[in-house]
Design an enzyme around this catalytic site. Structure first.
Site, PDB file in Angstrom:
ATOM      1  CB  SER A 139      24.246 -10.907  -4.499  1.00  0.00           C
ATOM      2  OG  SER A 139      25.558 -10.772  -5.009  1.00  0.00           O
ATOM      3  CG  ASP A 202      27.781 -19.608  -3.210  1.00  0.00           C
ATOM      4  OD1 ASP A 202      28.142 -20.163  -2.161  1.00  0.00           O
ATOM      5  OD2 ASP A 202      28.466 -18.759  -3.808  1.00  0.00           O
TER       6      ASP A 202
HETATM    7  C1  GLA Z   1      32.113 -18.364  -3.531  1.00  0.00           C
HETATM    8  C2  GLA Z   1      31.794 -19.483  -4.506  1.00  0.00           C
HETATM    9  C3  GLA Z   1      31.515 -20.788  -3.766  1.00  0.00           C
HETATM   10  C4  GLA Z   1      32.601 -21.108  -2.753  1.00  0.00           C
HETATM   11  C5  GLA Z   1      32.940 -19.897  -1.901  1.00  0.00           C
HETATM   12  C6  GLA Z   1      34.131 -20.129  -1.006  1.00  0.00           C
HETATM   13  O1  GLA Z   1      30.993 -18.059  -2.766  1.00  0.00           O
HETATM   14  O2  GLA Z   1      30.678 -19.144  -5.296  1.00  0.00           O
HETATM   15  O3  GLA Z   1      31.346 -21.833  -4.689  1.00  0.00           O
HETATM   16  O4  GLA Z   1      33.737 -21.610  -3.392  1.00  0.00           O
HETATM   17  O5  GLA Z   1      33.197 -18.740  -2.678  1.00  0.00           O
HETATM   18  O6  GLA Z   1      33.850 -21.099  -0.060  1.00  0.00           O
END
Ligand code: GLA
Length: 414
Positions: A139, A202
Site C-alpha cells: 500500500s 515494491d
Molecule cells: C517490504 C519491502 C520490500 C521487500 C519486502 C520483503 O515489502 O518494502 O522492499 O524487502 O518487504 O521481501
C-alpha cells in the site's frame, strides 16, 4: 471489486465535495503481491512479484490557496501544508506530518526534485486506495508511485509520450528508464520520509507491472523481465489477509536488513547476492543470527530463479513446492512469519488443488499468497476462513487477484 475508472470517479467526487471544483489530473498505481523472493531485494537478489488489480488513485489540481491540501479520503483526514516549504527543508520536515502524509508528501517532493523545474508548486490532492493498508501488498509503494505520477504530469509530462487514444482509462505511460528513476525517488521517500529502509521491489513492481505477467527482477541491475502467468483456466492467485496488521516501521525489518549487511561484511562480500551457494559459505565467521540470514537469502535467491524457470516451463507443482520451501525458510530461519500466517499456509497447502502457499511481503502479519487451480481456489475460499477462525480466533479475508499494468496517468472527468 473496483476498476480504476470507478476509483477515479469516487476520488473526483470526494475532491469536488471538499474543494468545490473538479480535479484536473489523476493517476493510478497498483499494489503488488510477491510470488517468491522475499527479503532478497535489499540483498541485491532476485524477486518475482506482480502488480495486482488493487490501486491507489490520486486526483489533483492547482491549489486554490497558497498552501497545498492533501487528503486521505479513506481515513477522512487532511493536512494543509506548504509543499514548497517542505521541499526546502527536505526530509527534516517529515516529523511535522502525520504518518500517512509522509509517504504522499515525501514522494511529491522527491519526484519534483527529479523531474520538476523551479520551485515546487502547491496543489490540492485527494488519495484513495483499494490496496489494504498493513496487508503486505505494498500500500505504501502504491501511494508513493501514484503521487510521483501526479508530479510527472504537473511537470508537463516531459518524459511522457502523448496520451494514447482509445477507451483505456490508463492513458499515459512513461519510458522504462524514467520508471526506474521514479521507483528510486519513491524508495527515497520511504527511506527518508517514512523511515523504512525498504528495498526496491515494491516500487519497481508498481511502475513496471505488465498485465497477465509476473516480473522477474534482478535487484542488482534492476533489470525487469516479464514472465507470463498461467492461463486462468489452469491456475489462479488468491491473497489471504491474516487480519494481523503488518508494521514495517516497527524496527524488525530494519534489524533483518542490518543483520544481512553485517553477515555480508563478515564474509567479505558487498552483498549476500555474491554468494552463489551455501556450500561456499565460511560458517565459522558468522554468528547464529547472521547464519540464519545467509541460509535464507542464498536459498531464496536459488528458489526464485528456479521458480521463474518452473513458471516458464508450466511446472506449477514445482512452483508450488518452492513457495512452501520459501515459507518454511521465512518462518524458520528468517523469523518474519507469525502463527496466523503459518496456519493459513498449513490450511491452504492441505487443500486439494492448491499448488503452493506462502506469506508474502515483509511479514510479521499481512497476507499469504496461494496459487491454486480454479477448483482449489474455490475450496480454499469456502473452507479456509472457518477453519482459520477456529484455530486462531482471528477472521481472514480471501480475495482473488490478477496481474495488471503498472502505474499511469489516468483520464479524469468527462
Ligand atoms: C517490504 C519491502 C520490500 C521487500 C519486502 C520483503 O515489502 O518494502 O522492499 O524487502 O518487504 O521481501
Amino acid at each position: 471489486m473496483s476498476t480504476v475508472g470507478a476509483i477515479v470517479d469516487r476520488a473526483a467526487g470526494e475532491f469536488v465535495g471538499r474543494f468545490g471544483v473538479g480535479p484536473t489530473l489523476a493517476s493510478a498505481a497498483p499494489g503488488r503481491v510477491n510470488l517468491i523472493g522475499e527479503h532478497t531485494d535489499y540483498n541485491q537478489g532476485f524477486v518475482l512479484p506482480l502488480a495486482i488489480d488493487r490501486w491507489c488513485v490520486c486526483v489533483a489540481g492547482p491549489a486554490a490557496g497558497g498552501r497545498s491540501r492533501l487528503c486521505a479520503a479513506d481515513i477522512d483526514e487532511m493536512v494543509e501544508v506548504s509543499l514548497r516549504g517542505l521541499a526546502e527543508r527536505a526530509a527534516a520536515a517529515a516529523g511535522e506530518l502525520p504518518a500517512w502524509a509522509r509517504y504522499l508528501a515525501g514522494s511529491l517532493v522527491e519526484r519534483w526534485g527529479s523531474v520538476g523545474d523551479g520551485a515546487m508548486p502547491e496543489l490540492d490532492l485527494v488519495a484513495t486506495s483499494t490496496v489494504p493498508v498493513g496487508g503486505g501488498l505494498s500500500s505504501s509503494a502504491a501511494i508513493e508511485t501514484a503521487a510521483a505520477v501526479v508530479v510527472e504530469v504537473m511537470a508537463g509530462g516531459r518524459e511522457s509520450p502523448p496520451p494514447c487514444a482509445g477507451g483505456s482509462p490508463v492513458c499515459r505511460q512513461v519510458a522504462p528508464w524514467d520508471r526506474l528513476s521514479r521507483a528510486l525517488d519513491c524508495q527515497r521517500a520511504e527511506h527518508r520520509w517514512a523511515g523504512v529502509p525498504c528495498g526496491l521491489m515494491d516500487q519497481l513492481a508498481s511502475s513496471f507491472g505488465v498485465g497477465a505477467h509476473a516480473l522477474l527482477i534482478d535487484c542488482r541491475s534492476n533489470g525487469v523481465t516479464p514472465a507470463p502467468m498461467p492461463r486462468e483456466s489452469e491456475a489462479v492467485l488468491l491473497v489471504i489477509n491474516s487480519g494481523v496488521r503488518h508494521e514495517l516501521a516497527g524496527g524488525e525489518y530494519a534489524k533483518r536488513r542490518a543483520a544481512c549487511e553485517s553477515a555480508a561484511a563478515a564474509l567479505g562480500v558487498g552483498s549476500l547476492r555474491e554468494i552463489g551457494s551455501l556450500g561456499a559459505v565460511e560458517w565459522a565467521r558468522l554468528d547464529d543470527e547472521q547464519g540464519r540470514c545467509v541460509r535464507h537469502v542464498v536459498g531464496e535467491n536459488a528458489r526464485t530463479l528456479a521458480a521463474a524457470g518452473a513458471l516458464r516451463a508450466g511446472d506449477l507443482g514445482g512452483f508450488g513446492r518452492l513457495m512452501r520451501e520459501s515459507h518454511a525458510s521465512l518462518a524458520g530461519d528468517y523469523r518474519v512469519s507469525c502463527r496466523e500466517l503459518d496456519e493459513i499456509v498449513r490450511l491452504a497447502s492441505a487443500t486439494t488443488g492448491v499448488f503452493g502457499a506462502r506469506m508474502t511481503g515483509g511479514g510479521f502479519g499481512g497476507c499469504a499468497v496461494v496459487l491454486a487451480t480454479p477448483e482449489g481456489a474455490e475450496a480454499v475460499a469456502r473452507g479456509l476462513p472457518g477453519a482459520y477462525l477456529r484455530a486462531t480466533g482471528v477472521s481472514c479475508t480471501v480475495e482473488r487477484v490478477r496481474a495488471v499494468d503498472g502505474a499511469a496517468a489516468v483520464a479524469v472527468g468527462g
